[in-house]
Design a protein around this motif. Sequence first.
Motif, PDB file in Angstrom:
ATOM      1  N   PHE A 187      47.901  31.352  24.846  1.00 48.22           N
ATOM      2  CA  PHE A 187      48.476  30.195  24.152  1.00 48.22           C
ATOM      3  C   PHE A 187      49.788  30.516  23.464  1.00 48.22           C
ATOM      4  O   PHE A 187      50.739  29.736  23.529  1.00 48.22           O
ATOM      5  CB  PHE A 187      47.453  29.676  23.144  1.00 48.22           C
ATOM      6  N   ARG A 188      49.865  31.672  22.837  1.00 52.20           N
ATOM      7  CA  ARG A 188      51.031  31.953  22.000  1.00 52.20           C
ATOM      8  C   ARG A 188      52.296  32.177  22.813  1.00 52.20           C
ATOM      9  O   ARG A 188      53.376  32.319  22.234  1.00 52.20           O
ATOM     10  CB  ARG A 188      50.762  33.166  21.116  1.00 52.20           C
ATOM     11  N   THR A 189      52.191  32.209  24.125  1.00 49.84           N
ATOM     12  CA  THR A 189      53.385  32.400  24.947  1.00 49.84           C
ATOM     13  C   THR A 189      53.983  31.082  25.425  1.00 49.84           C
ATOM     14  O   THR A 189      55.032  31.083  26.071  1.00 49.84           O
ATOM     15  CB  THR A 189      53.086  33.270  26.175  1.00 49.84           C
ATOM     16  N   TYR A 190      53.328  29.972  25.110  1.00 58.12           N
ATOM     17  CA  TYR A 190      53.776  28.666  25.591  1.00 58.12           C
ATOM     18  C   TYR A 190      54.380  27.831  24.481  1.00 58.12           C
ATOM     19  O   TYR A 190      53.793  27.701  23.401  1.00 58.12           O
ATOM     20  CB  TYR A 190      52.605  27.870  26.167  1.00 58.12           C
ATOM     21  N   ALA A 191      55.534  27.229  24.747  1.00 61.26           N
ATOM     22  CA  ALA A 191      55.961  26.111  23.912  1.00 61.26           C
ATOM     23  C   ALA A 191      55.057  24.938  24.268  1.00 61.26           C
ATOM     24  O   ALA A 191      54.580  24.821  25.408  1.00 61.26           O
ATOM     25  CB  ALA A 191      57.416  25.761  24.194  1.00 61.26           C
ATOM     26  N   MET A 192      54.802  24.084  23.295  1.00 63.13           N
ATOM     27  CA  MET A 192      53.902  22.945  23.508  1.00 63.13           C
ATOM     28  C   MET A 192      54.613  21.658  23.151  1.00 63.13           C
ATOM     29  O   MET A 192      55.459  21.616  22.247  1.00 63.13           O
ATOM     30  CB  MET A 192      52.654  23.093  22.640  1.00 63.13           C
ATOM     31  N   GLY A 193      54.249  20.601  23.853  1.00 62.77           N
ATOM     32  CA  GLY A 193      54.893  19.324  23.588  1.00 62.77           C
ATOM     33  C   GLY A 193      53.926  18.160  23.638  1.00 62.77           C
ATOM     34  O   GLY A 193      52.815  18.283  24.152  1.00 62.77           O
ATOM     35  N   TRP A 194      54.361  17.062  23.043  1.00 63.38           N
ATOM     36  CA  TRP A 194      53.653  15.791  23.135  1.00 63.38           C
ATOM     37  C   TRP A 194      54.589  14.779  23.778  1.00 63.38           C
ATOM     38  O   TRP A 194      55.771  14.674  23.414  1.00 63.38           O
ATOM     39  CB  TRP A 194      53.236  15.291  21.760  1.00 63.38           C
ATOM     40  N   PHE A 195      54.047  14.051  24.729  1.00 62.64           N
ATOM     41  CA  PHE A 195      54.748  12.957  25.385  1.00 62.64           C
ATOM     42  C   PHE A 195      53.894  11.702  25.256  1.00 62.64           C
ATOM     43  O   PHE A 195      52.713  11.782  24.929  1.00 62.64           O
ATOM     44  CB  PHE A 195      54.984  13.271  26.867  1.00 62.64           C
TER      45      PHE A 195
END
Length: 127
Positions: A29-37
Amino acid sequence: QVQLVESGGGLVQAGASLRLSCAFSGGTFRTYAMGWFRQAPGKEREFVACISWSGGSTYYTDSVKGRFIISRDNTKRTVHLQMNSLKPEDTAVYYCAASLPTPEVLLPTTPGEYRDWGQGTQVTVSS
């Protein structure tokens, strides 16, 4: 394989708050940027907010600045979207997304920069 599961949507009145959550599994998880659409009926999917892999940087679309807050907990592998002062125009299906493995892109804002998507959670704001 990364899996994302959103929760927390619902039907609220204008001015109310909701907190969306996204549970991440199947990767680091800590290697990913996360987003909301979000995607409203008859409209294209639009960017709402994103957060860097460390949580130290965030970015929002103009229409939600000052009302929404994105956060993440790397130990619990979750990302949240706190939505305050909701408006009818916020009504949409909200999707959580995990970025492509491109660490040089700190804050991805387009759908093409994300590889994995949740199933979505409905948010309906009545006037």
